[in-house]
Design a protein around this motif. Structure first.
Motif, PDB file in Angstrom:
ATOM      1  N   GLY A   1      20.891  15.540  35.431  1.00 18.80           N
ATOM      2  CA  GLY A   1      20.295  16.377  34.378  1.00 18.80           C
ATOM      3  C   GLY A   1      19.038  16.947  34.711  1.00 18.80           C
ATOM      4  N   PRO A   2      18.056  17.495  34.030  1.00 22.95           N
ATOM      5  CA  PRO A   2      17.036  18.522  34.126  1.00 22.95           C
ATOM      6  C   PRO A   2      16.210  17.939  35.347  1.00 22.95           C
ATOM      7  CG  PRO A   2      17.504  18.562  31.812  1.00 22.95           C
ATOM      8  CD  PRO A   2      18.408  17.442  32.249  1.00 22.95           C
ATOM      9  N   ALA A   3      16.123  16.496  35.232  1.00 22.19           N
ATOM     10  CA  ALA A   3      14.945  16.011  36.045  1.00 22.19           C
ATOM     11  C   ALA A   3      15.269  16.117  37.548  1.00 22.19           C
ATOM     12  CB  ALA A   3      14.597  14.498  35.823  1.00 22.19           C
ATOM     13  N   ARG A   4      16.765  15.917  37.718  1.00 21.74           N
ATOM     14  CA  ARG A   4      17.338  16.049  38.999  1.00 21.74           C
ATOM     15  C   ARG A   4      17.138  17.473  39.610  1.00 21.74           C
ATOM     16  NH1 ARG A   4      23.591  14.355  40.011  1.00 21.74           N
ATOM     17  NH2 ARG A   4      22.905  12.299  39.810  1.00 21.74           N
ATOM     18  N   VAL A   5      17.547  18.402  38.748  1.00 20.31           N
ATOM     19  CA  VAL A   5      17.449  19.918  39.289  1.00 20.31           C
ATOM     20  C   VAL A   5      15.901  20.083  39.674  1.00 20.31           C
ATOM     21  CG1 VAL A   5      17.629  22.329  38.511  1.00 20.31           C
ATOM     22  CG2 VAL A   5      19.433  20.610  37.693  1.00 20.31           C
ATOM     23  N   GLU A   6      15.170  19.446  38.625  1.00 18.74           N
ATOM     24  CA  GLU A   6      13.585  19.900  39.159  1.00 18.74           C
ATOM     25  C   GLU A   6      13.235  19.143  40.320  1.00 18.74           C
ATOM     26  OE1 GLU A   6      11.145  19.224  35.886  1.00 18.74           O
ATOM     27  OE2 GLU A   6       9.062  19.354  37.177  1.00 18.74           O
ATOM     28  N   ALA A   7      13.567  18.191  40.648  1.00 20.31           N
ATOM     29  CA  ALA A   7      13.043  17.384  41.900  1.00 20.31           C
ATOM     30  C   ALA A   7      13.697  18.165  43.087  1.00 20.31           C
ATOM     31  CB  ALA A   7      13.846  16.009  41.875  1.00 20.31           C
ATOM     32  N   ILE A   8      15.033  18.583  42.911  1.00 20.22           N
ATOM     33  CA  ILE A   8      15.536  19.348  44.207  1.00 20.22           C
ATOM     34  C   ILE A   8      14.661  20.617  44.365  1.00 20.22           C
ATOM     35  CG2 ILE A   8      17.620  20.644  44.957  1.00 20.22           C
ATOM     36  CD1 ILE A   8      19.241  18.575  43.159  1.00 20.22           C
ATOM     37  N   ALA A   9      14.655  21.336  43.055  1.00 19.97           N
ATOM     38  CA  ALA A   9      13.874  22.586  43.387  1.00 19.97           C
ATOM     39  C   ALA A   9      12.707  22.544  43.766  1.00 19.97           C
ATOM     40  CB  ALA A   9      13.937  23.454  42.044  1.00 19.97           C
ATOM     41  N   ARG A  10      11.730  21.408  43.429  1.00 22.77           N
ATOM     42  CA  ARG A  10      10.313  21.214  43.761  1.00 22.77           C
ATOM     43  C   ARG A  10      10.477  20.930  45.380  1.00 22.77           C
ATOM     44  NH1 ARG A  10       5.809  18.689  39.902  1.00 22.77           N
ATOM     45  NH2 ARG A  10       4.670  19.286  41.577  1.00 22.77           N
ATOM     46  N   SER A  11      11.330  20.163  45.681  1.00 26.82           N
ATOM     47  CA  SER A  11      11.506  19.600  47.291  1.00 26.82           C
ATOM     48  C   SER A  11      11.552  20.961  48.112  1.00 26.82           C
ATOM     49  CB  SER A  11      12.714  18.682  47.428  1.00 26.82           C
ATOM     50  OG  SER A  11      12.309  17.550  46.736  1.00 26.82           O
ATOM     51  N   CYS A  12      12.789  21.809  47.493  1.00 29.59           N
ATOM     52  CA  CYS A  12      12.996  22.942  48.345  1.00 29.59           C
ATOM     53  C   CYS A  12      11.870  23.887  48.442  1.00 29.59           C
ATOM     54  CB  CYS A  12      14.191  23.764  47.812  1.00 29.59           C
ATOM     55  SG  CYS A  12      15.824  22.796  47.972  1.00 29.59           S
ATOM     56  N   GLN A  13      11.401  23.846  47.074  1.00 32.07           N
ATOM     57  CA  GLN A  13      10.113  24.742  47.306  1.00 32.07           C
ATOM     58  C   GLN A  13       8.774  24.624  48.244  1.00 32.07           C
ATOM     59  OE1 GLN A  13       9.713  27.832  45.072  1.00 32.07           O
ATOM     60  NE2 GLN A  13       8.315  28.292  46.753  1.00 32.07           N
ATOM     61  N   SER A  14       8.557  22.972  48.293  1.00 31.29           N
ATOM     62  CA  SER A  14       7.665  22.406  49.046  1.00 31.29           C
ATOM     63  C   SER A  14       7.982  22.753  50.425  1.00 31.29           C
ATOM     64  CB  SER A  14       7.744  20.885  48.638  1.00 31.29           C
ATOM     65  OG  SER A  14       6.690  20.416  49.694  1.00 31.29           O
ATOM     66  N   LYS A  15       9.255  22.474  51.060  1.00 31.37           N
ATOM     67  CA  LYS A  15       9.654  22.877  52.323  1.00 31.37           C
ATOM     68  C   LYS A  15       9.678  24.240  52.555  1.00 31.37           C
ATOM     69  CE  LYS A  15      12.906  21.784  55.905  1.00 31.37           C
ATOM     70  NZ  LYS A  15      14.166  20.998  56.366  1.00 31.37           N
ATOM     71  N   ALA A  16      10.186  25.187  51.642  1.00 28.47           N
ATOM     72  CA  ALA A  16       9.958  26.661  51.997  1.00 28.47           C
ATOM     73  C   ALA A  16       8.476  27.068  52.147  1.00 28.47           C
ATOM     74  CB  ALA A  16      10.421  27.346  50.672  1.00 28.47           C
ATOM     75  N   ASP A  17       7.461  26.414  51.608  1.00 26.97           N
ATOM     76  CA  ASP A  17       6.290  26.837  51.380  1.00 26.97           C
ATOM     77  C   ASP A  17       5.688  26.685  53.047  1.00 26.97           C
ATOM     78  OD1 ASP A  17       5.908  27.868  48.917  1.00 26.97           O
ATOM     79  OD2 ASP A  17       5.131  25.886  48.253  1.00 26.97           O
ATOM     80  N   ILE A  18       6.085  25.573  53.457  1.00 25.07           N
ATOM     81  CA  ILE A  18       5.527  25.076  54.610  1.00 25.07           C
ATOM     82  C   ILE A  18       6.382  25.851  56.130  1.00 25.07           C
ATOM     83  CG2 ILE A  18       5.826  23.227  56.528  1.00 25.07           C
ATOM     84  CD1 ILE A  18       5.299  21.130  54.176  1.00 25.07           C
ATOM     85  N   VAL A  19       7.729  25.995  55.820  1.00 22.93           N
ATOM     86  CA  VAL A  19       8.531  26.627  56.836  1.00 22.93           C
ATOM     87  C   VAL A  19       8.339  28.267  56.853  1.00 22.93           C
ATOM     88  CG1 VAL A  19      10.958  27.924  57.206  1.00 22.93           C
ATOM     89  CG2 VAL A  19      10.393  25.261  56.526  1.00 22.93           C
ATOM     90  N   GLU A  20       7.847  28.726  55.809  1.00 24.52           N
ATOM     91  CA  GLU A  20       7.174  30.266  55.431  1.00 24.52           C
ATOM     92  C   GLU A  20       6.032  30.520  56.461  1.00 24.52           C
ATOM     93  OE1 GLU A  20       6.801  31.234  51.408  1.00 24.52           O
ATOM     94  OE2 GLU A  20       9.049  31.025  51.208  1.00 24.52           O
ATOM     95  N   ARG A  21       5.284  29.285  56.589  1.00 28.51           N
ATOM     96  CA  ARG A  21       3.986  29.691  57.230  1.00 28.51           C
ATOM     97  C   ARG A  21       4.148  29.304  58.580  1.00 28.51           C
ATOM     98  NH1 ARG A  21       1.568  27.035  52.408  1.00 28.51           N
ATOM     99  NH2 ARG A  21       1.906  25.234  53.311  1.00 28.51           N
ATOM    100  N   ASP A  22       5.393  28.477  59.014  1.00 30.60           N
ATOM    101  CA  ASP A  22       5.335  28.207  60.480  1.00 30.60           C
ATOM    102  C   ASP A  22       6.991  28.065  60.731  1.00 30.60           C
ATOM    103  OD1 ASP A  22       5.255  27.197  62.993  1.00 30.60           O
ATOM    104  OD2 ASP A  22       4.746  25.102  62.279  1.00 30.60           O
TER     105      ASP A  22
END
Lengths: 377, 377
Positions: free
Chosen positions: B221-242
């Motif tokens: 359900g929604p919490a699962r989608v949110e957890a996946i999205a926040r994880s991907c965003q978190s990793k993307a933020d780091i990868v974009e910088r390095d």
């Protein structure tokens, strides 16, 4: 040539690719200073030297001494000479050797050899730890003017040549022009085909200079250094504008689409045909096919063929000894060439000497007719 | 969940890497529309689908139908499930399969599977023709939140895990959160360790939310989608910088230096330890080692351990069944880890929850003492 003259006859071509920029240093005798040069670019790095058995016999001791003198620790990984070393099996062997030496990303893989060693060691350095430092010490004319510029690395597949690899730029190229004195005349001529290619792509004045100066280039000395430097500069100019071959870089494939098909047809048997010879025949075919399509003059095609023949290169399919497959089969080899895009045949054709261009959608039927007209009798 | 609710519960994370930017689409049921999504991003491309036997049984028919419906021609290459497929042998098999299908650079390799399939297919797509298009359809939680972001691909060596590979960004990632219902609870938990990692690196609020919401995430359900999205965003933020891990990206290795050593120690035997479990133990070790070094509070280490234990993850070396090598041997596995730089030990340590940092020159003697203090009795 003494040391002083050598220093005076030394030149550097800069390949400008942003943070991946590097120098190609060209001159006679500079292998003896390779350790210091490397240590200036990559201070503190340890090295894995990848070479083949033939080159090792000529030049490995000189390199090892140069590395020792500069305090660069090193291991040596030796592969058999020849195109067959561009295989998954030898790739794994080189990768394992680098890892067994416990080299890290900041260390360096040195390719000491011709195009095969450069392509293999470059590929290995591009995939160990997702990319290590790489330094090229090309020992053939072909490698000095072609493989050492532009970062293409790779191995062959049963499906075709160079189909597996990465783009991985070196940090430094050391092109010792005196090493070429150990080449056989046939090897030197094969490399010369790629030198002539740069004139034919977009520098008619350079081609004219080669027609006058080729004997000096073969003899060694300043003309040889100049020919290498102008070739590297010519390739660098193209690669700087199109590093990953989305466009213009394909011009460097002049002669290569026909050439690769002939290499496949001869089973990469170097007794029958080596890469530069295939390119020589391929360039003449590209000019003659262009003339047949009314894109260029027959005179220009004849002038190209006359020069390549004068230096002793093969220029016709009929110059290849032994049986060749029929024209339909040759066409199928051309179609599998990786420069095919969505099934259309892409060739580098020309409007004349120094006026090459990328021709897309070349009709396969025209190519087949041309091949048939040129069938060896 | 019906289609309408699914559409409403769909989100996109953009990974911004200039010309290598791509979207991660996340939501339940979106595999059924994968063909159309792919065709919009890569019009006209043909596909090679790389998958493993287990995943194929669950999801291959759905993907094939989706591709057929969108008119995307495709071949399927199947490898055995499990870490052992990240080998030179299977790499060659996948590469040969792609070339045998006569795919060109403009075509696409689709990875349908977990981290192993993603790493293997991604590596193959990065080296065929020096780089083809790549699309990921991750089917495990671990792959959706970790492997699908950042372009790391690779295989294992006898010298260590992931030592051979390339950086190769996908063109699109389709993360269907409903596919995770086919995972075993153990597999889901293992992926969850990487979700928790993003909180522990630099987002204490996210870790707090996980402590409250983990049961909803496991339920779907929604919490699962949110957890996946926040994880991907978190990793993307780091990868974009390095992108190429010259600095900050190393933070993503929180728990991985200890973790990889434990995976080596258990011979990558998934019956004893899977990657996410190793990361769980490694993250707790990183927090406890940080507390031991007076860098973080013991309370924070205990809070991390309590949460991971609550969701059912192992948190101690003593949770691993069977014999383990002695501490000196574990240390040697850590020293071969590719995050070693010039012989110094580099770890990701922490000042507390969400306050991780890169610690260089960690004394090997302190690590050894810590390992000995934690020897299972």
């Amino acid at each position: 040539m003494n040391e002083q003259a050598a220093a005076g006859n030394q030149t550097t071509v800069k390949v400008g690719l942003g943070e991946r920029s590097y120098d190609i240093v060209i001159g006679p005798g500079i292998l003896r200073d390779a350790g210091n040069r490397l240590a200036r670019v990559l201070p503190g790095a340890r090295a894995a030297v990848v070479t083949d058995e033939t080159v090792a016999g000529f030049h490995l001791d000189t390199l090892k001494t140069a590395l020792d003198n500069a305090g660069v620790g090193h291991e040596v990984i030796t592969v058999p000479p020849g195109e067959k070393s561009k295989s998954f099996e030898h790739l794994q062997e080189v990768v394992d050797g680098i890892l067994a030496a416990r080299l890290e990303r900041a260390d360096v893989v040195i390719a000491l050899g011709g195009g095969v060693v450069g392509d293999l060691a470059g590929f290995a350095s591009g995939i160990v730890r997702r990319g290590m430092n790489f330094v090229q010490i090309p020992t053939s004319l072909l490698a000095q003017v072609d493989s050492s510029v532009g970062g293409k690395t790779g191995i062959n597949s049963t499906h075709g040549k160079n189909l597996i690899g990465v783009f991985h730029q070196p940090k430094l190229v050391i092109a010792d022009s005196a090493l070429l004195d150990t080449l056989t005349p046939r090897e030197f001529r094969a490399g010369y085909a790629e030198v002539a290619k740069y004139g034919l792509i977009n520098q008619p004045d350079f081609f004219g200079w080669l027609e006058k100066s080729w004997e000096d280039i073969f003899a060694g000395g300043p003309a040889r250094v100049e020919a290498i430097a102008r070739s590297c500069q010519s390739k660098a100019d193209i690669v700087e504008r199109d590093e990953r071959e989305s466009g213009e870089r394909a011009l460097l494939n002049l002669g290569h689409t026909f050439g690769h098909a002939l290499e496949t047809a001869t089973g990469y048997d170097s007794k029958r045909l080596v890469h530069g010879e295939a390119v020589s025949i391929g360039m003449v075919m590209a000019h003659r096919f262009s003339a047949r399509m009314n894109l260029a003059s027959v005179d220009d095609a004849q002038r190209v063929e006359a020069h390549l023949r004068e230096v002793g290169l093969p220029t016709r399919v009929s110059d290849i000894r032994g049986e060749l497959p029929d024209e339909e089969t040759l066409l199928s080899y051309i179609a599998q060439d990786k420069k095919v895009s969505r099934g259309a045949l892409t060739f580098i054709l020309t409007n004349g000497i120094g006026r090459s261009f990328i021709a897309r959608d070349v009709p396969a039927s025209e190519v087949l007719s041309f091949l048939r007209e040129n069938r060896p009798q």
